[in-house]
Design a protein around this motif. Structure first.
Motif, short mmCIF file in Angstrom:
data_model
loop_
_atom_site.label_atom_id
_atom_site.label_comp_id
_atom_site.label_asym_id
_atom_site.label_seq_id
_atom_site.Cartn_x
_atom_site.Cartn_y
_atom_site.Cartn_z
N THR A 1 -12.21 6.57 2.02
CA THR A 1 -11.89 5.37 1.59
C THR A 1 -11.54 4.14 2.58
OG1 THR A 1 -11.57 6.14 -0.63
CG2 THR A 1 -11.12 3.64 -0.37
N ALA A 2 -10.52 4.54 3.20
CA ALA A 2 -9.88 3.69 4.28
C ALA A 2 -10.98 3.60 5.35
CB ALA A 2 -8.45 4.03 4.85
N THR B 1 -7.75 9.36 0.55
CA THR B 1 -7.41 8.26 1.13
C THR B 1 -8.58 7.95 2.50
OG1 THR B 1 -5.43 8.19 0.22
CG2 THR B 1 -5.68 6.77 2.03
N MET C 1 0.71 -1.04 0.02
CA MET C 1 -0.06 -0.09 0.06
C MET C 1 0.81 1.20 0.11
SD MET C 1 -3.45 -0.90 2.26
CE MET C 1 -2.32 -1.18 3.81
#
Length: 132
Positions: A50-51, A47, A6
């Motif tokens: 989404t995370a 990010t 990642m």
């Protein structure tokens, strides 16, 4: 996907975004530095929601303590997201509608997770008092 993969994907994404923003331009390095900072903040803004969504869905099968810790992290990420939006707004003097949609969705996600944690807490309390 593990943490190393990642991290590599994030770095490659940042390089691709910064190179696509600066291709064909003859701007000075100060502008390119500011553009790189804006790109980093935009990656953070994409990010975080989404995370957060994946963690909330994954926490469905976790214990109450994990959900409480996740709520603390989501609250912190919401503050970080708002600070990042202010930074992008100050650096670019405009903000895209996509970032606004992501901020609103992240705010809703934090609220929904709060309600889920509260529901789980009430269920645990009623179970414990029912045992007595």
């Amino acid at each position: 996907m593990n943490i190393k993969n990642m991290g590599t994907a994030l770095v490659l994404g940042l390089i691709a975004l910064s190179s696509s923003h600066s291709q064909g331009s003859t701007a000075d390095s100060a502008y390119q530095g500011a553009q790189l900072i804006v790109t980093i903040f935009e990656c953070i803004l994409i990010t975080l929601p989404t995370a957060g969504l994946f963690l909330v869905v994954w926490s469905r099968w976790k214990h109450l303590r994990f959900k409480q810790l996740l709520q603390t992290v989501l609250n912190s990420s919401l503050v970080l997201m708002l600070i990042s939006m202010l930074a992008v707004n100050q650096l670019t003097q405009s903000i895209s509608s996509l970032l606004i949609v992501l901020a609103v969705s992240h705010t809703l996600l934090v609220g929904v997770n709060y309600l889920l944690v509260k529901q789980h807490t009430n269920r645990v309390k009623s179970t414990l008092t029912g045992c007595w």
